[in-house]
Design a protein around this motif. Structure first.
Motif, PDB file in Angstrom:
ATOM      1  N   ALA A 162      29.353 113.976 -68.895  1.00 12.31           N
ATOM      2  CA  ALA A 162      29.094 114.347 -67.243  1.00 12.31           C
ATOM      3  C   ALA A 162      27.729 114.711 -67.095  1.00 12.31           C
ATOM      4  O   ALA A 162      27.059 114.132 -65.978  1.00 12.31           O
ATOM      5  N   SER A 163      27.101 115.614 -67.790  1.00  8.87           N
ATOM      6  CA  SER A 163      25.677 116.140 -67.573  1.00  8.87           C
ATOM      7  C   SER A 163      24.775 114.794 -67.719  1.00  8.87           C
ATOM      8  O   SER A 163      23.812 114.748 -67.013  1.00  8.87           O
ATOM      9  N   LEU A 164      25.089 114.196 -69.008  1.00 12.96           N
ATOM     10  CA  LEU A 164      24.211 113.002 -69.152  1.00 12.96           C
ATOM     11  C   LEU A 164      24.127 111.875 -68.097  1.00 12.96           C
ATOM     12  O   LEU A 164      23.131 111.103 -67.800  1.00 12.96           O
ATOM     13  N   ARG A 165      25.189 111.819 -67.693  1.00  4.56           N
ATOM     14  CA  ARG A 165      25.537 110.563 -66.678  1.00  4.56           C
ATOM     15  C   ARG A 165      25.406 110.952 -65.159  1.00  4.56           C
ATOM     16  O   ARG A 165      25.360 110.100 -64.259  1.00  4.56           O
ATOM     17  N   GLY A 166      25.223 112.265 -64.726  1.00  6.92           N
ATOM     18  CA  GLY A 166      25.269 113.069 -63.544  1.00  6.92           C
ATOM     19  C   GLY A 166      26.607 112.702 -62.975  1.00  6.92           C
ATOM     20  O   GLY A 166      26.488 112.483 -61.647  1.00  6.92           O
ATOM     21  N   ALA A 167      27.517 112.974 -63.314  1.00  7.85           N
ATOM     22  CA  ALA A 167      29.087 112.559 -63.323  1.00  7.85           C
ATOM     23  C   ALA A 167      29.921 113.948 -62.968  1.00  7.85           C
ATOM     24  O   ALA A 167      29.516 115.017 -63.234  1.00  7.85           O
ATOM     25  N   GLN A 168      30.929 113.921 -62.305  1.00 14.87           N
ATOM     26  CA  GLN A 168      31.650 114.687 -61.977  1.00 14.87           C
ATOM     27  C   GLN A 168      32.857 115.025 -63.176  1.00 14.87           C
ATOM     28  O   GLN A 168      33.270 113.811 -63.772  1.00 14.87           O
ATOM     29  N   VAL A 169      33.348 116.298 -63.387  1.00 16.20           N
ATOM     30  CA  VAL A 169      34.308 116.388 -64.397  1.00 16.20           C
ATOM     31  C   VAL A 169      35.733 116.667 -63.760  1.00 16.20           C
ATOM     32  O   VAL A 169      35.792 117.564 -62.869  1.00 16.20           O
ATOM     33  N   GLN A 170      36.584 115.965 -64.034  1.00 16.27           N
ATOM     34  CA  GLN A 170      37.810 116.142 -63.188  1.00 16.27           C
ATOM     35  C   GLN A 170      38.976 116.695 -64.601  1.00 16.27           C
ATOM     36  O   GLN A 170      39.275 115.849 -65.213  1.00 16.27           O
ATOM     37  N   ALA A 171      39.146 118.020 -64.742  1.00 11.35           N
ATOM     38  CA  ALA A 171      39.802 118.451 -65.812  1.00 11.35           C
ATOM     39  C   ALA A 171      41.436 118.525 -65.288  1.00 11.35           C
ATOM     40  O   ALA A 171      41.662 119.048 -64.387  1.00 11.35           O
ATOM     41  N   VAL A 172      42.180 117.666 -66.319  1.00  8.64           N
ATOM     42  CA  VAL A 172      43.641 117.826 -65.998  1.00  8.64           C
ATOM     43  C   VAL A 172      44.283 118.678 -66.873  1.00  8.64           C
ATOM     44  O   VAL A 172      44.226 118.383 -68.062  1.00  8.64           O
ATOM     45  N   HIS A 173      45.158 119.349 -66.533  1.00  3.40           N
ATOM     46  CA  HIS A 173      45.995 120.286 -67.219  1.00  3.40           C
ATOM     47  C   HIS A 173      47.384 119.981 -66.804  1.00  3.40           C
ATOM     48  O   HIS A 173      47.904 120.534 -65.865  1.00  3.40           O
ATOM     49  N   ALA A 174      48.104 119.156 -67.375  1.00  2.00           N
ATOM     50  CA  ALA A 174      49.421 118.560 -67.034  1.00  2.00           C
ATOM     51  C   ALA A 174      50.328 119.565 -67.729  1.00  2.00           C
ATOM     52  O   ALA A 174      50.106 119.731 -68.814  1.00  2.00           O
ATOM     53  N   TRP A 175      51.552 119.852 -66.745  1.00  2.00           N
ATOM     54  CA  TRP A 175      52.787 120.675 -67.318  1.00  2.00           C
ATOM     55  C   TRP A 175      53.865 120.066 -66.627  1.00  2.00           C
ATOM     56  O   TRP A 175      53.755 119.496 -65.523  1.00  2.00           O
ATOM     57  N   SER A 176      55.002 120.351 -67.191  1.00  2.00           N
ATOM     58  CA  SER A 176      56.456 119.893 -66.645  1.00  2.00           C
ATOM     59  C   SER A 176      57.258 121.377 -66.736  1.00  2.00           C
ATOM     60  O   SER A 176      57.419 122.141 -67.546  1.00  2.00           O
ATOM     61  N   HIS A 177      57.794 121.259 -65.309  1.00  2.00           N
ATOM     62  CA  HIS A 177      58.743 122.288 -65.165  1.00  2.00           C
ATOM     63  C   HIS A 177      59.964 122.078 -66.074  1.00  2.00           C
ATOM     64  O   HIS A 177      60.458 121.051 -66.027  1.00  2.00           O
ATOM     65  N   PRO A 178      60.349 123.050 -66.553  1.00  2.00           N
ATOM     66  CA  PRO A 178      61.669 122.946 -67.354  1.00  2.00           C
ATOM     67  C   PRO A 178      62.755 122.389 -66.568  1.00  2.00           C
ATOM     68  O   PRO A 178      63.747 121.588 -67.019  1.00  2.00           O
ATOM     69  N   GLU A 179      63.055 122.383 -65.361  1.00  2.00           N
ATOM     70  CA  GLU A 179      64.149 121.895 -64.439  1.00  2.00           C
ATOM     71  C   GLU A 179      63.144 120.878 -63.477  1.00  2.00           C
ATOM     72  O   GLU A 179      63.109 121.338 -62.295  1.00  2.00           O
ATOM     73  N   PRO A 180      62.802 119.654 -63.974  1.00  2.00           N
ATOM     74  CA  PRO A 180      62.029 119.018 -63.040  1.00  2.00           C
ATOM     75  C   PRO A 180      62.546 118.607 -61.625  1.00  2.00           C
ATOM     76  O   PRO A 180      61.491 118.253 -60.714  1.00  2.00           O
ATOM     77  N   HIS A 181      63.674 118.410 -61.181  1.00  3.91           N
ATOM     78  CA  HIS A 181      64.281 118.403 -60.117  1.00  3.91           C
ATOM     79  C   HIS A 181      64.758 119.430 -59.207  1.00  3.91           C
ATOM     80  O   HIS A 181      65.285 119.287 -58.290  1.00  3.91           O
ATOM     81  N   ALA A 182      64.335 120.509 -59.859  1.00  2.00           N
ATOM     82  CA  ALA A 182      64.677 121.889 -59.095  1.00  2.00           C
ATOM     83  C   ALA A 182      63.884 121.875 -57.967  1.00  2.00           C
ATOM     84  O   ALA A 182      62.773 121.590 -57.719  1.00  2.00           O
ATOM     85  N   TYR A 183      64.633 122.634 -56.913  1.00  2.00           N
ATOM     86  CA  TYR A 183      63.761 122.923 -55.622  1.00  2.00           C
ATOM     87  C   TYR A 183      62.415 123.860 -56.049  1.00  2.00           C
ATOM     88  O   TYR A 183      62.480 124.710 -56.919  1.00  2.00           O
TER      89      TYR A 183
END
Length: 280
Positions: free
Chosen positions: A167-188
């Motif tokens: 990103a520094s070389l290219r003058g670009a933005q970093v989009q940092a993604v930390h994905a996680w899943s709730h143990p009960e994905p359909h819970a309210y």
């Protein structure tokens, strides 16, 4: 001498896209570009008529000559070298990776690089190379953003460092993604769920803090989606110039060469994919 960017070519359209990406990367890093076209093992010529050997050699040399001409026309000041080693593509490229900054391959190709995206060659090189490996399928333009997936593992920390450097070389933005899943994905949505999301966001901020200090010029966007990492990263790659991941994360078995997320993203990334291993 500065370590080069190494690119494998075979004359296919996809390998030419990899060549263009690699040449641009070498120009950004102000380092040499090394063009490699792998020939079958020399013993395979033993039962071939002399004329056939000459024809094959001329065609192979033409692939390399075309590649170097394309690069020199686009980047006249770039140092370009080439080689036509014989052997198995994976072994040759892994050897080249020992002395390279990055190895760049097209997603699919012909001949010695056939079916790189899904075949054993790509998996061996991506999983075992001593340097980052970039697989180029789609070359995107106009996206000033580097997407990086992180989970706190040593491999993902190496991916974060690589993403910030790019990103520094290219003058670009970093989009940092930390994905996680709730143990009960359909819970309210509950207070506990909110607390988990906050915990994951705080962890991401901690991982990013030293890199923000090292690269104050880089704009950072944080994302903590509650969904599987492959889905989150594949979606983000659709609007990115480069997707960066570690070769494996916290979920893999110790010693696993290539994790399931990086493996699946070889198929689903919509932009060039960099797979990074910690330097040993």
């Amino acid at each position: 001498m500065t370590d080069p960017i190494v690119v494998g070519v075979d004359g296919s359209g996809r390998s030419l896209r990899a060549l263009v990406w690699a040449a641009h990367e070498a120009a950004l890093r102000q380092c040499p570009l090394r063009v490699i076209h792998v020939l079958p093992p020399a013993r395979s010529y033993a039962t071939t008529e002399e004329g056939r050997v000459q024809e094959t050699s001329s065609r192979d040399r033409g692939v390399v000559d075309e590649a170097t001409t394309i690069v020199r026309e686009a980047h006249p000041d770039l140092e370009v070298t080439s080689a036509l080693p014989s052997g198995t593509p994976a072994a040759v490229l892994l050897s080249e990776a020992e002395r390279a900054q990055t190895v760049v391959l097209g997603a699919k190709g012909m001949g010695g690089f056939g079916s790189l995206l899904l075949g054993s060659v790509a998996l061996q090189v991506v999983g075992h190379a001593a340097c980052p490996v970039v697989i180029v399928n789609h070359v995107t333009t106009g996206h000033g953003r580097i997407v990086v997936g992180t989970d706190g593992s040593a491999h993902s920390r190496a991916a974060l460092a690589y993403a910030f450097e790019e990103a520094s070389l290219r003058g670009a933005q970093v989009q940092a993604v930390h994905a996680w899943s709730h143990p009960e994905p359909h819970a309210y949505v509950s207070a506990a769920q909110d607390a988990m999301a906050k915990e994951h966001r705080q962890a991401l901020e901690e991982w990013l803090a030293p890199l923000r200090e090292q690269h104050p010029d880089v704009e950072v966007v944080e994302q903590v989606p509650d969904e599987p990492p492959v889905i989150a990263l594949a979606r983000a790659s659709d609007r990115a110039g480069l997707l960066v991941v570690g070769s494996r994360g916290l979920g893999g078995f110790h010693g696993l060469a290539l994790g399931s997320v990086s493996h699946q993203l070889l198929q689903f990334s919509q932009c060039p994919l960099a797979v990074v291993r910690p330097r040993t």
